[in-house]
Design a protein around this motif. Structure first.
Motif, PDB file in Angstrom:
ATOM      1  N   ALA A  30       8.369  -3.495  -5.313  1.00 45.07           N
ATOM      2  CA  ALA A  30       7.746  -2.284  -5.852  1.00 45.07           C
ATOM      3  C   ALA A  30       8.236  -1.024  -5.158  1.00 45.07           C
ATOM      4  CB  ALA A  30       6.225  -2.389  -5.739  1.00 45.07           C
ATOM      5  N   ALA A  31       8.745  -1.164  -3.941  1.00 41.55           N
ATOM      6  CA  ALA A  31       9.220   0.000  -3.199  1.00 41.55           C
ATOM      7  C   ALA A  31      10.440   0.643  -3.848  1.00 41.55           C
ATOM      8  CB  ALA A  31       9.534  -0.385  -1.758  1.00 41.55           C
ATOM      9  N   ALA A  32      11.126  -0.096  -4.715  1.00 40.06           N
ATOM     10  CA  ALA A  32      12.299   0.474  -5.388  1.00 40.06           C
ATOM     11  C   ALA A  32      11.921   1.674  -6.245  1.00 40.06           C
ATOM     12  CB  ALA A  32      12.981  -0.593  -6.240  1.00 40.06           C
ATOM     13  N   ASP A  33      10.719   1.638  -6.840  1.00 38.63           N
ATOM     14  CA  ASP A  33      10.254   2.740  -7.683  1.00 38.63           C
ATOM     15  C   ASP A  33       9.206   3.608  -6.985  1.00 38.63           C
ATOM     16  OD1 ASP A  33      11.822   1.939  -9.908  1.00 38.63           O
ATOM     17  OD2 ASP A  33      10.335   0.398 -10.388  1.00 38.63           O
ATOM     18  N   LYS A  34       8.797   3.185  -5.798  1.00 43.19           N
ATOM     19  CA  LYS A  34       7.769   3.917  -5.045  1.00 43.19           C
ATOM     20  C   LYS A  34       8.185   3.916  -3.578  1.00 43.19           C
ATOM     21  CE  LYS A  34       3.494   5.717  -4.879  1.00 43.19           C
ATOM     22  NZ  LYS A  34       3.075   6.907  -5.667  1.00 43.19           N
ATOM     23  N   SER A  60       2.876   5.057 -10.359  1.00 40.00           N
ATOM     24  CA  SER A  60       2.080   6.229 -10.731  1.00 40.00           C
ATOM     25  C   SER A  60       0.963   6.522  -9.743  1.00 40.00           C
ATOM     26  CB  SER A  60       1.467   6.014 -12.121  1.00 40.00           C
ATOM     27  OG  SER A  60       0.485   4.984 -12.084  1.00 40.00           O
ATOM     28  N   GLY A  61       0.683   5.577  -8.859  1.00 41.30           N
ATOM     29  CA  GLY A  61      -0.391   5.775  -7.892  1.00 41.30           C
ATOM     30  C   GLY A  61      -1.742   5.281  -8.352  1.00 41.30           C
ATOM     31  N   GLU A  62      -1.817   4.657  -9.525  1.00 39.31           N
ATOM     32  CA  GLU A  62      -3.100   4.173 -10.042  1.00 39.31           C
ATOM     33  C   GLU A  62      -3.641   3.000  -9.233  1.00 39.31           C
ATOM     34  OE1 GLU A  62      -3.313   4.140 -14.598  1.00 39.31           O
ATOM     35  OE2 GLU A  62      -1.150   4.114 -14.173  1.00 39.31           O
ATOM     36  N   THR A  63      -2.762   2.193  -8.648  1.00 39.48           N
ATOM     37  CA  THR A  63      -3.175   1.050  -7.833  1.00 39.48           C
ATOM     38  C   THR A  63      -2.560   1.213  -6.446  1.00 39.48           C
ATOM     39  OG1 THR A  63      -1.330  -0.217  -8.777  1.00 39.48           O
ATOM     40  CG2 THR A  63      -3.512  -0.555  -9.743  1.00 39.48           C
ATOM     41  N   PRO A  64      -3.226   1.949  -5.556  1.00 35.08           N
ATOM     42  CA  PRO A  64      -2.608   2.297  -4.274  1.00 35.08           C
ATOM     43  C   PRO A  64      -2.578   1.189  -3.227  1.00 35.08           C
ATOM     44  CG  PRO A  64      -4.743   3.362  -4.512  1.00 35.08           C
ATOM     45  CD  PRO A  64      -4.462   2.688  -5.811  1.00 35.08           C
ATOM     46  N   ALA A  65      -3.285   0.090  -3.458  1.00 33.70           N
ATOM     47  CA  ALA A  65      -3.242  -1.041  -2.529  1.00 33.70           C
ATOM     48  C   ALA A  65      -3.365  -2.322  -3.343  1.00 33.70           C
ATOM     49  CB  ALA A  65      -4.365  -0.957  -1.501  1.00 33.70           C
ATOM     50  N   VAL A  66      -2.414  -3.234  -3.151  1.00 27.93           N
ATOM     51  CA  VAL A  66      -2.362  -4.433  -3.991  1.00 27.93           C
ATOM     52  C   VAL A  66      -2.176  -5.683  -3.130  1.00 27.93           C
ATOM     53  CG1 VAL A  66      -1.120  -5.629  -5.830  1.00 27.93           C
ATOM     54  CG2 VAL A  66      -1.407  -3.146  -5.936  1.00 27.93           C
ATOM     55  N   TYR A 100       0.837  -1.204   0.000  1.00 25.85           N
ATOM     56  CA  TYR A 100       0.000   0.000   0.000  1.00 25.85           C
ATOM     57  C   TYR A 100       0.872   1.255   0.000  1.00 25.85           C
ATOM     58  CZ  TYR A 100       1.121   0.296   4.986  1.00 25.85           C
ATOM     59  OH  TYR A 100       1.797   0.392   6.172  1.00 25.85           O
ATOM     60  N   ASP A 101       0.314   2.333  -0.533  1.00 31.34           N
ATOM     61  CA  ASP A 101       0.988   3.622  -0.578  1.00 31.34           C
ATOM     62  C   ASP A 101       0.788   4.311   0.766  1.00 31.34           C
ATOM     63  OD1 ASP A 101       1.965   6.143  -1.033  1.00 31.34           O
ATOM     64  OD2 ASP A 101       0.877   6.454  -2.914  1.00 31.34           O
ATOM     65  N   SER A 102       1.834   4.342   1.577  1.00 26.72           N
ATOM     66  CA  SER A 102       1.709   4.882   2.932  1.00 26.72           C
ATOM     67  C   SER A 102       1.509   6.392   2.943  1.00 26.72           C
ATOM     68  CB  SER A 102       2.947   4.512   3.755  1.00 26.72           C
ATOM     69  OG  SER A 102       4.123   5.074   3.191  1.00 26.72           O
ATOM     70  N   ASP A 103       1.720   7.069   1.809  1.00 25.11           N
ATOM     71  CA  ASP A 103       1.422   8.501   1.731  1.00 25.11           C
ATOM     72  C   ASP A 103      -0.078   8.755   1.631  1.00 25.11           C
ATOM     73  OD1 ASP A 103       4.042   9.269   1.901  1.00 25.11           O
ATOM     74  OD2 ASP A 103       4.303   9.619  -0.258  1.00 25.11           O
ATOM     75  N   LYS A 104      -0.817   7.732   1.183  1.00 24.47           N
ATOM     76  CA  LYS A 104      -2.260   7.902   0.983  1.00 24.47           C
ATOM     77  C   LYS A 104      -3.096   7.075   1.950  1.00 24.47           C
ATOM     78  CE  LYS A 104      -1.888   8.695  -4.033  1.00 24.47           C
ATOM     79  NZ  LYS A 104      -2.294   8.182  -5.385  1.00 24.47           N
ATOM     80  N   LEU A 105      -2.553   5.960   2.412  1.00 26.93           N
ATOM     81  CA  LEU A 105      -3.338   4.998   3.169  1.00 26.93           C
ATOM     82  C   LEU A 105      -2.670   4.640   4.487  1.00 26.93           C
ATOM     83  CD1 LEU A 105      -4.075   2.595   0.178  1.00 26.93           C
ATOM     84  CD2 LEU A 105      -5.681   4.250   1.152  1.00 26.93           C
ATOM     85  N   LEU A 128      -8.475  -2.677 -12.026  1.00 27.26           N
ATOM     86  CA  LEU A 128      -7.268  -2.448 -12.816  1.00 27.26           C
ATOM     87  C   LEU A 128      -6.191  -3.444 -12.412  1.00 27.26           C
ATOM     88  CD1 LEU A 128      -5.754  -0.608 -14.842  1.00 27.26           C
ATOM     89  CD2 LEU A 128      -5.069   0.795 -12.891  1.00 27.26           C
ATOM     90  N   ASP A 129      -5.568  -4.074 -13.414  1.00 24.98           N
ATOM     91  CA  ASP A 129      -4.523  -5.059 -13.145  1.00 24.98           C
ATOM     92  C   ASP A 129      -3.231  -4.325 -12.772  1.00 24.98           C
ATOM     93  OD1 ASP A 129      -3.370  -7.510 -12.915  1.00 24.98           O
ATOM     94  OD2 ASP A 129      -3.270  -7.944 -15.057  1.00 24.98           O
ATOM     95  N   PRO A 130      -2.707  -4.529 -11.572  1.00 23.73           N
ATOM     96  CA  PRO A 130      -1.528  -3.761 -11.150  1.00 23.73           C
ATOM     97  C   PRO A 130      -0.246  -4.214 -11.829  1.00 23.73           C
ATOM     98  CG  PRO A 130      -2.104  -5.354  -9.466  1.00 23.73           C
ATOM     99  CD  PRO A 130      -3.189  -5.424 -10.511  1.00 23.73           C
TER     100      PRO A 130
END
Length: 375
Positions: free
Chosen positions: A264-268, A248-254, A167-172, A239-241
């Motif tokens: 994935a954290a390498a790019d995010k 890009s933030g299109e899939t904020p929780a996977v 998950y994107d910890s900046d959003k969730l 959406l398929d992650p």
């Protein structure tokens, strides 16, 4: 992100794996000069030992693999290491293909010199295609638990992941419990890595949801029910992650294998990975040799490479759990901190994973009910 398909894929790989025809594989030559039929060899001993196998594989000079993306379980380093060590070119085709598409490629390209030599398959596909495999036992055979291999070596578990939430910890916020995913904060946010009727990662995600909801690996119904709740709440994202959609933030929780989410954290940088408290879902992938491999000696050498200390440690480095983890830990060949990180502090007593009968039952249920969830 590569997906391990659970039913036959619709993509025929003839376009990406177009090839010229090839005759029968040439026999290899053992280290004592004796002619060896590499296609029927069941161990390195048939080549007079590992040196004879290496010689025969070098004579072939190539190895064909399919569905091995470089960012999946460290396969970029694993492939490069094989090429560097043995001087054999690895032809990697369709890295994002599914397990079912690997089998389809072997069928489409049978008799051609670009057919896959080896497979890396999800359990359901491996167990339903054993007639396409050649039995082989690697030198480290005794280090592999009996439950992680077919007795003759038709397939052998190579590595596993742990089902996780990235998950994107900046959003969730990190969920403290599964029902937190139904909250407003997760609106339009929760994605699975693929279709569970096709992809092993998504299949495992539904299995994990089921186990966390009081079901089990023998009943995926609670997992499908929870996915429907996510959909009804507007939180299920169809959406398929991919690494790109995560960045890009299109899939904020996977919901995906831990090694994919951690990578994935390498790019995010804000991407975090967690295992929601409760049952821990694992499922091993399987290594197998194509019985019609155009490079049968190289295929067998690849098996030896996959189960070597070096490659098993490379899996662990990428947060995948190698099948020889106990032997590596006992010998001190791996860093215990990496073991702790890859397993999230869990051990096999905490893990759940379906057997073949349970996989079949889950597939039947998903085939019947999943379309209603995503309609």
């Amino acid at each position: 992100m590569r997906k391990a398909a659970l039913v036959a894929g619709v993509l025929a790989l003839t376009g990406t794996l177009a090839a010229c025809s090839s005759g029968a594989a040439e026999p290899g030559t053992g280290d004592e000069g004796s002619t060896v039929d590499a296609a029927t060899a069941t161990s390195a001993a048939d080549f007079g030992g590992i040196d004879g196998l290496v010689e025969a594989a070098k004579q072939e000079g190539e190895l064909n693999v399919v569905a091995l993306p470089e960012d999946w379980a460290n396969y970029g380093k694993i492939i490069a290491g094989f090429e560097d060590k043995y001087g054999i070119t690895v032809n990697s085709a369709s890295p994002n293909a599914s397990s079912a598409e690997e089998i389809q490629a072997a069928e489409n390209l049978k008799g051609q010199d670009t057919a896959p030599d080896v497979f890396d398959l999800g359990a359901a596909v491996a167990l339903t295609n054993t007639d396409k495999f050649a039995a082989y036992q690697v030198e480290n055979w005794d280090d592999i638990p009996a439950e992680n291999k077919e007795a003759s070596g038709l397939w052998v578990n190579n590595y596993s992941g742990i089902m996780s939430l990235g998950y994107d910890s900046d959003k969730l916020q990190e969920p403290a419990k599964l029902d937190d995913l139904l909250g407003a904060d997760y609106k339009g946010a929760v994605a699975l890595n693929g279709d569970p009727t096709q992809a092993g990662a998504a299949f495992a995600a539904v299995g994990w949801l089921s186990a966390l909801n009081g079901g089990g690996v023998d009943d995926f119904g609670p997992g499908v029910d929870f996915a429907q709740k996510l959909r009804d709440a507007g939180n299920f994202l169809t959406l398929d992650p991919t690494p790109a959609t995560i960045a890009s933030g299109e899939t904020p929780a996977v919901l995906d294998w831990s090694f994919n989410n951690i990578a994935a954290a390498a790019d995010k940088p804000s991407w975090e990975t967690t295992v929601i408290p409760g049952a821990v879902y694992v499922s091993f992938y399987n290594e197998a040799i194509n019985k019609d491999a155009p490079n049968p000696a190289a295929a067998r050498l690849w098996q030896e490479w996959i189960f070597s200390d070096e490659v098993q440690a490379l899996y662990l480095e990428a947060n995948a759990v190698p099948v020889r983890i106990d032997a590596l830990t006992e010998s001190g060949a791996v860093d215990e901190k990496l073991v702790e990180q890859a397993t999230f502090g869990t051990d096999s007593d905490d893990w759940v994973s379906p057997d073949q009968a349970q996989v079949d039952a889950a597939n039947a249920l998903l085939t019947e009910r999943w379309a209603a969830v995503v309609k």
